[in-house]
Design a protein around this motif. Structure first.
Motif, PDB file in Angstrom:
ATOM      1  N   ALA A 351       0.846  -1.202   0.000  1.00 15.69           N
ATOM      2  CA  ALA A 351       0.000   0.000   0.000  1.00 15.69           C
ATOM      3  C   ALA A 351       0.879   1.251   0.000  1.00 15.69           C
ATOM      4  O   ALA A 351       1.936   1.287   0.640  1.00 15.69           O
ATOM      5  CB  ALA A 351      -0.918  -0.011   1.216  1.00 15.69           C
ATOM      6  N   GLU A 352       0.415   2.267  -0.720  1.00 14.87           N
ATOM      7  CA  GLU A 352       1.295   3.414  -0.962  1.00 14.87           C
ATOM      8  C   GLU A 352       1.578   4.255   0.274  1.00 14.87           C
ATOM      9  O   GLU A 352       2.459   5.095   0.252  1.00 14.87           O
ATOM     10  CB  GLU A 352       0.746   4.270  -2.097  1.00 14.87           C
ATOM     11  CG  GLU A 352      -0.639   4.831  -1.854  1.00 14.87           C
ATOM     12  CD  GLU A 352      -1.204   5.443  -3.146  1.00 14.87           C
ATOM     13  OE1 GLU A 352      -0.988   4.870  -4.222  1.00 14.87           O
ATOM     14  OE2 GLU A 352      -1.857   6.487  -3.050  1.00 14.87           O
ATOM     15  N   TRP A 353       0.843   4.012   1.348  1.00 18.70           N
ATOM     16  CA  TRP A 353       1.111   4.813   2.550  1.00 18.70           C
ATOM     17  C   TRP A 353       2.134   4.168   3.481  1.00 18.70           C
ATOM     18  O   TRP A 353       2.588   4.810   4.425  1.00 18.70           O
ATOM     19  CB  TRP A 353      -0.172   5.068   3.336  1.00 18.70           C
ATOM     20  CG  TRP A 353      -1.083   3.904   3.453  1.00 18.70           C
ATOM     21  CD1 TRP A 353      -0.995   2.879   4.367  1.00 18.70           C
ATOM     22  CD2 TRP A 353      -2.220   3.628   2.636  1.00 18.70           C
ATOM     23  NE1 TRP A 353      -2.014   1.994   4.153  1.00 18.70           N
ATOM     24  CE2 TRP A 353      -2.782   2.426   3.105  1.00 18.70           C
ATOM     25  CE3 TRP A 353      -2.833   4.290   1.554  1.00 18.70           C
ATOM     26  CZ2 TRP A 353      -3.923   1.864   2.535  1.00 18.70           C
ATOM     27  CZ3 TRP A 353      -3.955   3.728   0.989  1.00 18.70           C
ATOM     28  CH2 TRP A 353      -4.487   2.531   1.469  1.00 18.70           C
ATOM     29  N   HIS A 354       2.455   2.907   3.265  1.00 21.06           N
ATOM     30  CA  HIS A 354       3.326   2.241   4.237  1.00 21.06           C
ATOM     31  C   HIS A 354       4.666   2.957   4.417  1.00 21.06           C
ATOM     32  O   HIS A 354       5.119   3.166   5.531  1.00 21.06           O
ATOM     33  CB  HIS A 354       3.595   0.786   3.823  1.00 21.06           C
ATOM     34  CG  HIS A 354       2.429  -0.130   4.022  1.00 21.06           C
ATOM     35  ND1 HIS A 354       1.561  -0.032   5.084  1.00 21.06           N
ATOM     36  CD2 HIS A 354       1.982  -1.183   3.281  1.00 21.06           C
ATOM     37  CE1 HIS A 354       0.641  -0.979   4.991  1.00 21.06           C
ATOM     38  NE2 HIS A 354       0.872  -1.687   3.906  1.00 21.06           N
ATOM     39  N   ASP A 355       5.305   3.322   3.307  1.00 17.16           N
ATOM     40  CA  ASP A 355       6.666   3.848   3.417  1.00 17.16           C
ATOM     41  C   ASP A 355       6.733   5.061   4.340  1.00 17.16           C
ATOM     42  O   ASP A 355       7.606   5.158   5.193  1.00 17.16           O
ATOM     43  CB  ASP A 355       7.212   4.197   2.028  1.00 17.16           C
ATOM     44  CG  ASP A 355       8.658   4.682   2.128  1.00 17.16           C
ATOM     45  OD1 ASP A 355       9.450   3.991   2.801  1.00 17.16           O
ATOM     46  OD2 ASP A 355       8.973   5.760   1.581  1.00 17.16           O
ATOM     47  N   LYS A 356       5.767   5.957   4.183  1.00 10.83           N
ATOM     48  CA  LYS A 356       5.827   7.197   4.948  1.00 10.83           C
ATOM     49  C   LYS A 356       5.131   7.114   6.304  1.00 10.83           C
ATOM     50  O   LYS A 356       5.534   7.782   7.256  1.00 10.83           O
ATOM     51  CB  LYS A 356       5.191   8.316   4.110  1.00 10.83           C
ATOM     52  CG  LYS A 356       5.687   9.689   4.456  1.00 10.83           C
ATOM     53  CD  LYS A 356       5.282  10.697   3.397  1.00 10.83           C
ATOM     54  CE  LYS A 356       5.526  12.111   3.879  1.00 10.83           C
ATOM     55  NZ  LYS A 356       4.915  13.104   2.968  1.00 10.83           N
TER      56      LYS A 356
END
Ligand SMILES: [Zn+2]
Length: 555
Positions: A351-356
């Motif tokens: 999911a694109e929010w994991h990194d940040k």
């Protein structure tokens, strides 16, 4: 040697989501916060700093907004919303669509929010949360800020954490000493006291009375044996306490959703108990003969195989089942989001929010593991995902059919497990209710008014929040996009949209302000705080791995 932790054994036995690492030693309390309870691995939130949130104000006016009031009524605007201290005192027309805002408008305010072209909704209610704990997130602040950043102004902890901790955090939140949603404290029968295990009806009654006197608002139940379940629900009902049940597979053969509702259960959470009430050819789920429900791969893999073992969706038994719940007044709080990685694990792992925004320690917790709850991806297959996709179609229909006949469906997220990060998982729930067949306005109604009603009814009181209406508490969400057009604009990471003028893709949305008790929080700042927590942990980890190794002593 693989050692099962006590936590896993307990979790498997009672089949509940519980704060991870509940057996971990308590973390050292930070300065300026109450000490963590002995049973908690979770640090209480730090005190709210002067620069966190603005207000409450003698008068706050939100000007020129489009309003979705939470009742299910259509958007209307432009309106001015007047807030005095922590209460909404007026909602007034600010003009006519297509024309400049009217000149004679509410009085000068101590603080104004220019919401021209923006949408205002009631604060969201998440009816199924846990705040985490070490090893996944040691700070409650992490979950609180992600919830608020996604518009969640009220949570029902089931439980949030241990009782003493939750009672304390609830009081601090009520006084707005911390940056957190308002908290309702639901606890599992038998926790928090020194009276021992609840193992008969008398003990159950005794515990509920203790709970009522010790700050517990309602019960989080499993599929208790019938006499104990009856004692718990009857006593809770007579004392104005609510109830919600995860009717775990261990006891569901004796206590399915309709059995529990007949005993007075308020809310059925997850799907447990629904499908077992509708079994067609068996009175128990026809498991494979090598089933072992303590093995989480088997437990969660087999759940989905129920989808074609029940009476025909839409058939007479299906309808009768829903009609009886309607008559009994049962609320369904499906938490569709928390199992959604089961139908597409790659999507949620990446999911694109994991990194940040997902702590590395939380990512670790999600990864395949025999010891971490909900990390059952030992060998997750295409076939498992197909089963879950089929299961979801039937589950969606059950929720939507209940809604269509007038039943109450609410929103809960259960984030902090199974690749669902706090806050983000809640917006996923909104998307999934739409997928189930809900109109976006019905989704908002579920997320706001329906949640508020579910929390208020057991006490026999009218709602205090959940609708943008004069007299109610000033809990609101403001976003500069139309959420009905696309719920993705509510994610902290926003939605990707092609800018037709520049020809470039850009991110739009993300909630702008979350207002709780008349205090205006900058949602982007809350997210920045979370991103800093993630960054800090990443740096600490890098520092650890680059520490020179101890010199090897030669023989
Ligand atoms: Zn849960």
């Amino acid at each position: 040697m693989r050692k099962m932790s006590a936590f896993v054994v307990v979790a498997a036995a009672v089949a509940m989501w519980m704060p991870a690492g509940a057996q971990q030693p308590p973390a050292a309390p930070a300065a300026q916060r109450p000490a963590a309870g002995a049973d908690d691995s979770l640090r209480p939130a730090p005190n709210r700093r002067a620069d966190e949130g603005k207000g409450p104000f003698k008068t706050l006016v939100i000007r020129g907004a489009m309003l979705i009031d939470g009742t299910g009524g259509p958007p209307r605007g432009p309106v001015d919303i007047v807030v005095q201290d922590n209460k909404i005192t007026a909602v007034r027309s600010a003009g006519t669509p297509g024309l400049p805002l009217r000149a004679s408008r509410p009085p000068q305010a101590d603080h104004e929010v220019d919401a021209t072209g923006m949408y205002v909704m009631p604060g969201f209610v998440d009816l199924h949360v846990h705040a985490g704990g070490a090893p996944k997130n040691a700070d409650a602040e992490y979950a609180y800020k992600l919830w608020l950043a996604h518009g969640v102004t009220t949570v029902r902890g089931v439980p949030l954490a241990g009782n003493a901790f939750t009672v304390s955090e609830k009081a601090r939140s009520a006084k707005n000493e911390i940056v957190a949603p308002r908290i309702f404290n639901y606890q599992r029968a038998g926790v928090g006291w020194n009276g021992g295990t609840v193992d008969d009806a008398a003990k159950a009654t005794e515990w509920v009375k203790w709970a009522k006197a010790n700050g517990v608002d309602g019960l989080k139940l499993g599929s208790w044996q019938p006499d104990i379940m009856k004692a718990l629900l009857t006593t809770a009902g007579s004392m104005g306490m609510g109830s919600t049940a995860h009717l775990d597979q261990g006891g569901v053969a004796q206590m399915n959703a309709i059995d529990a509702a007949r005993l007075g259960l308020g809310t059925v959470t997850h799907f447990y108990g629904h499908f077992e009430s509708l079994l067609k050819d068996f009175v128990v789920q026809p498991y494979p003969v090598d089933q072992n429900s303590s093995d989480e791969y088997m437990r969660f893999g087999q759940v989905a195989r129920l989808w074609d073992k029940i009476h025909e969706p839409g058939g007479p038994e299906w309808k009768a089942y829903l009609q009886e719940h309607l008559k009994l007044g049962t609320t369904f709080d499906p938490t569709l989001t928390i199992y959604s990685a089961g139908r597409d694990v790659m999507k949620f792992r990446n999911a694109e929010w994991h990194d940040k925004y997902t702590l590395p320690s939380l990512m670790d917790f999600y990864a395949p593991s025999r010891t971490n709850h909900g990390a059952y991806w030992y060998d997750w297959t295409t076939e498992d995902e197909v089963a879950w996709r089929n299961f979801y179609q039937v589950w969606f229909r059950l929720m939507n059919d209940y809604k269509k006949m007038g039943g109450r469906v609410t929103t809960g997220s259960d984030s902090g497990f199974i690749y669902q990060t706090y806050g983000f998982g809640y917006i996923n729930e909104l998307e999934m209710l739409q997928e189930a067949g809900f109109h976006p306005l019905e989704v908002i109604q579920s997320a706001t008014m329906n949640g508020a009603l579910t929390l208020a009814e057991p006490g026999g009181k009218p709602i205090e929040f959940g609708i943008v209406r004069p007299g109610l508490l000033a809990d609101m969400v403001i976003v500069d996009q139309n959420p009905l057009q696309n719920f993705k604009v509510l994610y902290g990471t926003g939605a990707v949209r092609l800018n037709e003028k520049t020809g470039k893709a850009e991110r739009v949305g993300g909630i702008k302000y979350t207002i709780k008790d008349g205090i205006v929080y900058d949602a982007k700042q809350l997210l920045a705080d979370v991103a800093a927590m993630v960054e800090k942990q990443k740096k600490e980890r890098t520092a650890k791995t680059t520490t020179p190794a101890v010199a090897v002593r030669l023989p």
